[in-house]
Design a protein around this motif. Structure first.
Motif, PDB file in Angstrom:
ATOM      1  N   ARG A 165     -20.572  72.262 -50.322  1.00 11.36           N
ATOM      2  CA  ARG A 165     -21.132  71.781 -51.587  1.00 11.36           C
ATOM      3  C   ARG A 165     -22.638  71.571 -51.466  1.00 11.36           C
ATOM      4  N   TRP A 222     -15.643  68.356 -57.574  1.00 12.94           N
ATOM      5  CA  TRP A 222     -16.396  69.042 -58.618  1.00 12.94           C
ATOM      6  C   TRP A 222     -17.253  68.041 -59.385  1.00 12.94           C
ATOM      7  N   ARG A 233     -23.984  72.403 -61.849  1.00  8.36           N
ATOM      8  CA  ARG A 233     -22.545  72.165 -61.717  1.00  8.36           C
ATOM      9  C   ARG A 233     -22.040  72.757 -60.402  1.00  8.36           C
ATOM     10  N   TYR A 234     -20.979  72.180 -59.884  1.00  8.58           N
ATOM     11  CA  TYR A 234     -20.291  72.787 -58.745  1.00  8.58           C
ATOM     12  C   TYR A 234     -18.805  72.509 -58.871  1.00  8.58           C
ATOM     13  N   SER A 235     -17.993  73.370 -58.281  1.00  7.53           N
ATOM     14  CA  SER A 235     -16.546  73.216 -58.381  1.00  7.53           C
ATOM     15  C   SER A 235     -15.849  74.060 -57.325  1.00  7.53           C
ATOM     16  N   GLU A 236     -14.668  73.621 -56.932  1.00  7.21           N
ATOM     17  CA  GLU A 236     -13.828  74.431 -56.050  1.00  7.21           C
ATOM     18  C   GLU A 236     -13.201  75.598 -56.800  1.00  7.21           C
TER      19      GLU A 236
END
Length: 283
Positions: A165, A222, A233-236
């Motif tokens: 991340r 996330w 933004r970040y997410s799996e």
């Protein structure tokens, strides 16, 4: 010899109808998922030149979205005064096609009109696009106000996830284009500025968004951080134009095909057994 026919009232057809009833209905595209809306408390009077200018700006936004991912406008139709000028813009996600951008912006303008009835200004962010209009110029102005932030539920210590991340967010904040996307393993991230900002203003805005994202969503799988003129933004799970419901449809379809294949094999097997027994009885 016996021939097997399947009527519409047979258990097999009843089974098929039941399986089809389990299919989830397609939902709105993930690109049109709602993020936030804001409306000016000031109202304009119906039938005024300002209303005509608002309608013209929103129409121009929708039309322009079919040929580009960003544009801005300053509308003052004949008969308007300086107080009737309306400013507007739209920004689609950098990886959208023209058709997807147009569809997203059309939906955003419709929702904005419903949410901000009679308002002199309004802004609406969907997953794939952003629309804004106002009676005072905001074009080219940097805005780092937090308008929406969300974090996933905290999770137990996962060094690999957090390392990836941080690497993704570091890449997004390193500078470059107005739209940035990156990934490390199962973690994906994206960031974008509204294109009325200069390159340096964009970088400043994204640095703020990423810093806040790390601070507020430090232990989450996330996170979303939307500022007035940029977001990170970040997410799996990653980000695509396919909705979660589409995944459900694919899973259900796979199960359905498997069940149909199983039933078909069973019918063929029973037919084979019937032929065998008929042959023995004939002897």
């Amino acid at each position: 010899m016996h021939f097997y026919s399947v009527s519409l009232s047979s258990p097999f057809w009843v089974f098929l109808v039941f399986i089809f009833s389990l299919f989830p209905r397609p939902s709105i595209s993930a690109l049109e998922s709602f993020i936030y809306v804001g409306c000016s408390p000031l109202k304009y009077s119906p039938g005024t030149p300002y209303e005509s200018n608002v309608n013209s700006v929103l129409s121009s936004i929708v039309n322009s979205a079919s040929i580009s991912n960003y544009n801005n406008f300053k509308i003052s139709l004949p008969g308007s005064t300086s107080n009737d000028v309306v400013y507007g813009l739209f920004q689609c996600r950098g990886d959208l096609s023209n058709s997807d951008c147009h569809e997203c912006v059309s939906n955003a303008v419709t929702r904005l009109g419903t949410s901000c009835v009679g308002a002199t200004g309004g802004a609406l962010q969907l997953d794939g696009c952003f629309v804004r209009y106002d009676n005072t110029s905001f074009l080219g102005d940097e805005d780092k106000t937090v308008v929406s932030s969300k974090c996933g539920p905290p999770i137990a210590d996962d060094p690999d996830l957090f390392t990836r991340r941080d690497a993704v967010l570091g890449f997004l904040g390193a500078g470059g284009q107005y739209f940035r996307v990156g990934g490390s393993g199962k973690v994906q991230g994206l960031a974008q500025c509204v294109q009325d900002l200069s390159a340096s203003e964009c970088q400043d805005c994204l640095s703020e968004a990423i810093q806040r994202l790390k601070l507020e969503c430090g232990s989450s799988p996330w996170g979303d951080m939307f500022l007035g003129k940029c977001y990170a933004r970040y997410s799996e799970r990653g980000y695509s134009s396919k909705s979660d419901n589409d995944d459900d449809v694919e899973r259900t379809l796979a199960i359905f095909i498997g069940l149909i294949a199983g039933v078909a094999i069973l019918i063929v097997f029973l037919s084979f057994l019937s032929k065998v027994f008929d042959h023995k009885d004939g002897k």
